[in-house]
Design a protein around this motif. Structure first.
Motif, PDB file in Angstrom:
ATOM      1  N   GLY A 239       4.304 -16.834   3.921  1.00  0.00           N
ATOM      2  CA  GLY A 239       4.936 -17.350   2.714  1.00  0.00           C
ATOM      3  C   GLY A 239       4.043 -17.347   1.492  1.00  0.00           C
ATOM      4  O   GLY A 239       4.518 -17.548   0.364  1.00  0.00           O
ATOM      5  N   ASN A 240       2.749 -17.123   1.681  1.00  0.00           N
ATOM      6  CA  ASN A 240       1.848 -17.045   0.540  1.00  0.00           C
ATOM      7  C   ASN A 240       2.031 -15.732  -0.200  1.00  0.00           C
ATOM      8  O   ASN A 240       2.492 -14.739   0.368  1.00  0.00           O
ATOM      9  CB  ASN A 240       0.386 -17.178   1.005  1.00  0.00           C
ATOM     10  N   LEU A 241       1.663 -15.718  -1.485  1.00  0.00           N
ATOM     11  CA  LEU A 241       1.657 -14.488  -2.245  1.00  0.00           C
ATOM     12  C   LEU A 241       0.331 -13.774  -2.011  1.00  0.00           C
ATOM     13  O   LEU A 241      -0.643 -14.377  -1.565  1.00  0.00           O
ATOM     14  CB  LEU A 241       1.877 -14.775  -3.731  1.00  0.00           C
ATOM     15  N   ASP A 242       0.272 -12.493  -2.315  1.00  0.00           N
ATOM     16  CA  ASP A 242      -0.899 -11.708  -1.893  1.00  0.00           C
ATOM     17  C   ASP A 242      -1.988 -11.592  -2.944  1.00  0.00           C
ATOM     18  O   ASP A 242      -2.760 -10.639  -2.950  1.00  0.00           O
ATOM     19  CB  ASP A 242      -0.469 -10.319  -1.399  1.00  0.00           C
ATOM     20  N   TYR A 243      -2.055 -12.581  -3.852  1.00  0.00           N
ATOM     21  CA  TYR A 243      -3.185 -12.699  -4.769  1.00  0.00           C
ATOM     22  C   TYR A 243      -3.603 -14.169  -4.822  1.00  0.00           C
ATOM     23  O   TYR A 243      -2.804 -15.070  -4.545  1.00  0.00           O
ATOM     24  CB  TYR A 243      -2.813 -12.256  -6.188  1.00  0.00           C
ATOM     25  N   SER A 244      -4.824 -14.393  -5.233  1.00  0.00           N
ATOM     26  CA  SER A 244      -5.288 -15.762  -5.441  1.00  0.00           C
ATOM     27  C   SER A 244      -4.640 -16.332  -6.700  1.00  0.00           C
ATOM     28  O   SER A 244      -4.129 -15.586  -7.545  1.00  0.00           O
ATOM     29  CB  SER A 244      -6.814 -15.773  -5.607  1.00  0.00           C
ATOM     30  N   ASN A 245      -4.672 -17.645  -6.847  1.00  0.00           N
ATOM     31  CA  ASN A 245      -4.095 -18.273  -8.034  1.00  0.00           C
ATOM     32  C   ASN A 245      -4.780 -17.813  -9.309  1.00  0.00           C
ATOM     33  O   ASN A 245      -4.140 -17.709 -10.361  1.00  0.00           O
ATOM     34  CB  ASN A 245      -4.180 -19.798  -7.912  1.00  0.00           C
ATOM     35  N   SER A 246      -6.066 -17.523  -9.223  1.00  0.00           N
ATOM     36  CA  SER A 246      -6.794 -17.088 -10.423  1.00  0.00           C
ATOM     37  C   SER A 246      -6.260 -15.750 -10.922  1.00  0.00           C
ATOM     38  O   SER A 246      -6.203 -15.509 -12.132  1.00  0.00           O
ATOM     39  CB  SER A 246      -8.292 -16.987 -10.132  1.00  0.00           C
ATOM     40  N   ILE A 247      -5.846 -14.875 -10.006  1.00  0.00           N
ATOM     41  CA  ILE A 247      -5.260 -13.586 -10.403  1.00  0.00           C
ATOM     42  C   ILE A 247      -3.824 -13.796 -10.865  1.00  0.00           C
ATOM     43  O   ILE A 247      -3.386 -13.251 -11.889  1.00  0.00           O
ATOM     44  CB  ILE A 247      -5.306 -12.576  -9.243  1.00  0.00           C
ATOM     45  N   LEU A 248      -3.041 -14.607 -10.129  1.00  0.00           N
ATOM     46  CA  LEU A 248      -1.654 -14.856 -10.508  1.00  0.00           C
ATOM     47  C   LEU A 248      -1.557 -15.465 -11.903  1.00  0.00           C
ATOM     48  O   LEU A 248      -0.599 -15.200 -12.639  1.00  0.00           O
ATOM     49  CB  LEU A 248      -0.992 -15.787  -9.489  1.00  0.00           C
ATOM     50  N   SER A 249      -2.553 -16.239 -12.284  1.00  0.00           N
ATOM     51  CA  SER A 249      -2.526 -16.897 -13.596  1.00  0.00           C
ATOM     52  C   SER A 249      -2.694 -15.915 -14.749  1.00  0.00           C
ATOM     53  O   SER A 249      -2.418 -16.263 -15.906  1.00  0.00           O
ATOM     54  CB  SER A 249      -3.622 -17.966 -13.676  1.00  0.00           C
ATOM     55  N   THR A 250      -3.112 -14.685 -14.469  1.00  0.00           N
ATOM     56  CA  THR A 250      -3.295 -13.696 -15.539  1.00  0.00           C
ATOM     57  C   THR A 250      -1.984 -13.018 -15.937  1.00  0.00           C
ATOM     58  O   THR A 250      -1.945 -12.309 -16.947  1.00  0.00           O
ATOM     59  CB  THR A 250      -4.308 -12.607 -15.121  1.00  0.00           C
ATOM     60  N   PHE A 251      -0.933 -13.228 -15.178  1.00  0.00           N
ATOM     61  CA  PHE A 251       0.356 -12.613 -15.478  1.00  0.00           C
ATOM     62  C   PHE A 251       1.204 -13.533 -16.352  1.00  0.00           C
ATOM     63  O   PHE A 251       1.099 -14.757 -16.273  1.00  0.00           O
ATOM     64  CB  PHE A 251       1.118 -12.299 -14.185  1.00  0.00           C
TER      65      PHE A 251
ATOM     66  N   PHE B  22       0.828  -1.210   0.000  1.00  0.00           N
ATOM     67  CA  PHE B  22       0.000   0.000   0.000  1.00  0.00           C
ATOM     68  C   PHE B  22       0.859   1.256   0.000  1.00  0.00           C
ATOM     69  O   PHE B  22       0.489   2.287  -0.559  1.00  0.00           O
ATOM     70  CB  PHE B  22      -0.935  -0.001   1.211  1.00  0.00           C
ATOM     71  N   TYR B  23       2.028   1.147   0.637  1.00  0.00           N
ATOM     72  CA  TYR B  23       2.959   2.274   0.726  1.00  0.00           C
ATOM     73  C   TYR B  23       3.536   2.628  -0.644  1.00  0.00           C
ATOM     74  O   TYR B  23       4.105   3.698  -0.831  1.00  0.00           O
ATOM     75  CB  TYR B  23       4.117   1.931   1.669  1.00  0.00           C
ATOM     76  N   ALA B  24       3.404   1.709  -1.609  1.00  0.00           N
ATOM     77  CA  ALA B  24       3.938   1.937  -2.954  1.00  0.00           C
ATOM     78  C   ALA B  24       2.807   1.994  -3.985  1.00  0.00           C
ATOM     79  O   ALA B  24       3.041   1.803  -5.175  1.00  0.00           O
ATOM     80  CB  ALA B  24       4.922   0.828  -3.321  1.00  0.00           C
ATOM     81  N   ASN B  25       1.579   2.252  -3.501  1.00  0.00           N
ATOM     82  CA  ASN B  25       0.423   2.347  -4.400  1.00  0.00           C
ATOM     83  C   ASN B  25       0.235   1.048  -5.189  1.00  0.00           C
ATOM     84  O   ASN B  25       0.002   1.057  -6.407  1.00  0.00           O
ATOM     85  CB  ASN B  25       0.586   3.537  -5.360  1.00  0.00           C
ATOM     86  N   GLY B  26       0.354  -0.070  -4.478  1.00  0.00           N
ATOM     87  CA  GLY B  26       0.250  -1.377  -5.121  1.00  0.00           C
ATOM     88  C   GLY B  26      -1.098  -1.610  -5.777  1.00  0.00           C
ATOM     89  O   GLY B  26      -2.121  -1.022  -5.396  1.00  0.00           O
ATOM     90  N   LEU B  27      -1.132  -2.494  -6.766  1.00  0.00           N
ATOM     91  CA  LEU B  27      -2.312  -2.705  -7.601  1.00  0.00           C
ATOM     92  C   LEU B  27      -3.293  -3.700  -6.972  1.00  0.00           C
ATOM     93  O   LEU B  27      -2.907  -4.821  -6.621  1.00  0.00           O
ATOM     94  CB  LEU B  27      -1.900  -3.232  -8.984  1.00  0.00           C
ATOM     95  N   ASP B  28      -4.538  -3.293  -6.862  1.00  0.00           N
ATOM     96  CA  ASP B  28      -5.582  -4.250  -6.489  1.00  0.00           C
ATOM     97  C   ASP B  28      -6.063  -4.957  -7.753  1.00  0.00           C
ATOM     98  O   ASP B  28      -5.617  -4.659  -8.870  1.00  0.00           O
ATOM     99  CB  ASP B  28      -6.733  -3.568  -5.748  1.00  0.00           C
ATOM    100  N   GLU B  29      -6.985  -5.882  -7.601  1.00  0.00           N
ATOM    101  CA  GLU B  29      -7.403  -6.717  -8.726  1.00  0.00           C
ATOM    102  C   GLU B  29      -8.008  -5.910  -9.874  1.00  0.00           C
ATOM    103  O   GLU B  29      -7.753  -6.211 -11.057  1.00  0.00           O
ATOM    104  CB  GLU B  29      -8.396  -7.783  -8.241  1.00  0.00           C
ATOM    105  N   GLU B  30      -8.793  -4.897  -9.558  1.00  0.00           N
ATOM    106  CA  GLU B  30      -9.420  -4.098 -10.610  1.00  0.00           C
ATOM    107  C   GLU B  30      -8.369  -3.301 -11.394  1.00  0.00           C
ATOM    108  O   GLU B  30      -8.442  -3.215 -12.626  1.00  0.00           O
ATOM    109  CB  GLU B  30     -10.455  -3.144  -9.998  1.00  0.00           C
TER     110      GLU B  30
END
Length: 561
Positions: free
Chosen positions: A403-415, A362-370
């Motif tokens: 240790g988890n990443l901060d998106y769901s697998n469905s979002i990670l799969s879009t990259f 959030f401190y770096a204006n990180g991207l939400d899903e939208e």
């Protein structure tokens, strides 16, 4: 203890209380006491204790503390609050332009605990995201920190390189016709430099004469074979002097102690050649082994490789084909996606991996899903216009505490690819850091492990990890390890590259660019990688566009198996 020392204690106590958000009335009273003590015409140590309570601007509480200082030499309340404050936070009080209130925000809201971390945050545009820190303030803080570091005596290699050519050019001019050659840590491309060293064929007396000027540098030390000075910019330069054996002095002052010891043990009878040759490559020829570049003269093992003529051709800055790991104005970068892409094209790169910060940052204006969807649509538009150049959709996904990443697998799969990095809660035991990193490495969507230790050179040691186990985990999960080329990071450290190569783990030299100018940091990543004997074929960012696309397809195929 004199008045000035007592006033300093009160002033520091007041500032630290303000940083901690403690009783503002008391903090102000101690600050006022410090001011009034400085103005006193007499020494407090010479006064009767009863008189202290009658002094104007000195209350009862302050008078008691003065007595404590005079009797014990220390202040228990100051000692207690210092113990509760990270050393780096206290050190921030030395930086012009940031007072206790701003330091409180920097520490408690930004999670920054050292001046080096603060400088890095300025360079990543993070300060201006907080109330009270506009762009001008951020720039001022950055400049003041850099000025402060100039007086500390140790510099990043990149900092010394910016002034090296000017220094050497000046020295070549004043010592002409004598040859002058850089040596030591700078010649070995050490990541940090405490002095720039030169070999020159003159005596100490000649050096002293030549170094005289309108503003002569300060003489630091002198021995029979060397003399050192401190320049106005804080850099130290050392001359290895003498009128004979230039080549031998160049050779023996270049290598590390263990390198020189091992070479001498193996080749004690080597003829170092005559004084007319200023290239130490002749020494390796005389020894009958492969030439060892100065940047490789760190370890004993390199001599065995030279014996077998097994030192490979290492990577060069021109071998980098694509920009992997960059940030745009979508998060904390300074340039738009279009500007970043066009600059990459102008510099001859074949592709750009856009990896803005993820939602936890959030401190770096990180991207939400939208916003990810919006960015991907924009990238598609640019790719249609800029072909054959290509922008790849990536993200620098935060590795959470579990240790988890901060998106769901469905979002990670879009990259197209995912860079997984730790950015928060950096104070960890090795056990916790290993669990956290290995869990992230085992995530099937992790493509690259970003800056593995989170270190900032000269500023933050980084969390402790077992490098061999991390490399083993990357090998087992087909994860690439980043060599973050930012001169403040250079992480993974070059010393672990050889083991990674043995395990067939790819390294990726990435600029972590937050500006167009950040692309130039690739050079420092390459220089560090050379020390680890990284080759072109083992570096992901040296892959051409088609080869890089094939790598990503294979990674996607692994996900389906």
């Amino acid at each position: 203890m004199n008045n000035s020392q007592i006033a300093d204690c009160f002033s520091l106590l007041a500032k630290l209380m303000e940083i901690h958000g403690e009783n503002s009335f008391k903090a102000k009273s101690y600050a006022a006491a410090a001011f009034n003590i400085e103005k006193l015409p007499m020494q407090l140590s010479e006064m009767d204790k009863a008189e202290l309570f009658l002094l104007k601007g000195i209350g009862e509480s302050s008078a008691k503390k003065i007595i404590e200082l005079l009797e014990t030499g220390e202040l228990s309340s100051l000692k207690d609050i210092i113990l509760k404050t990270p050393n780096g936070v206290v050190e921030m009080l030395n930086i012009k332009g940031i007072g206790p209130k701003k330091i409180s925000v920097i520490w408690k809201e930004m999670g920054i605990e050292t001046i080096g971390e603060l400088l890095y945050a300025c360079k990543e545009n993070r300060l201006k995201l907080y109330k009270g820190f506009g762009e001008k303030t951020q720039k001022s803080v950055e400049e003041n920190i850099e000025f402060y570091f100039q007086n500390q005596g140790i510099f990043l290699f990149a900092q010394t390189e910016t002034v090296f050519s000017q220094i050497k050019g000046y020295l070549e001019k004043i010592f002409f016709p004598q040859v002058i050659n850089e040596t030591g840590a700078y010649r070995r491309h050490q990541l940090t430099i405490d002095e720039i060293e030169f070999v020159v064929n003159v005596s100490n007396d000649v050096v002293k004469q030549k170094m005289q000027s309108a503003n002569p540098p300060a003489l630091l030390d002198e021995s029979e074979t060397s003399i050192a000075y401190k320049l106005m910019n804080g850099l130290k330069i050392r001359f290895y002097t003498g009128t004979q054996s230039f080549t031998k002095r160049l050779f023996t002052t270049t290598g590390s102690a263990i390198f020189n010891e091992t070479f001498n043990n193996n080749y004690s009878d080597t003829v170092y050649t005559d004084d007319n040759i200023t290239d130490d490559s002749i020494i390796f020829k005389n020894a009958g082994i492969q030439y060892i570049e100065p940047y490789l003269r760190e370890t004993a093992d390199i001599i065995d490789k030279a014996k077998a003529f097994a030192i490979p051709d290492v990577i060069q800055p021109t071998d980098i084909k694509g920009i992997i790991h960059s940030h745009s104005t979508w998060s904390d970068g300074s340039n738009t996606v279009e500007e970043m892409a066009k600059a990459a094209i102008e510099k001859g790169f074949e592709y750009l991996v856009l990896s803005d910060h993820s939602k936890s940052a959030f401190y770096a204006n990180g991207l939400d899903e939208e916003r990810i969807k919006q960015q991907h649509r924009q990238i598609d538009e640019f790719n249609a216009r800029l072909a054959p150049f290509k922008i790849f959709k990536s993200i620098e996904s935060d590795i959470l505490y579990d240790g988890n990443l901060d998106y769901s697998n469905s979002i990670l799969s879009t990259f197209d690819l995912v860079i997984a990095s730790v950015h928060s809660i950096l104070k960890m035991t090795e056990e916790k850091a290993m669990q956290r990193l290995i869990t992230a490495i085992e995530n099937p969507y992790t493509t690259i492990l970003g800056h593995p230790t989170g270190r900032l050179l000269l500023s933050r040691k980084g969390y402790p990890i077992n490098h061999t186990k991390i490399i083993d985990a990357c090998a087992a999960n087909n994860v690439v390890i980043e060599l973050n080329a930012n001169p403040n990071r250079l992480d993974i450290d070059w010393q672990f590259i050889e083991y990674a190569l043995k395990k067939n783990v790819l390294i990726s030299i990435n600029p972590d660019a937050h500006t167009i100018e950040g692309y130039d940091d690739i050079r420092y990543g390459v220089l560090a990688a050379q020390k680890g004997m990284l080759t072109v074929k083992d570096n992901l960012s040296s892959f051409g566009l088609k080869e890089f696309e094939a790598f990503l397809r294979n990674k996607k195929t692994d996900l389906m198996i």
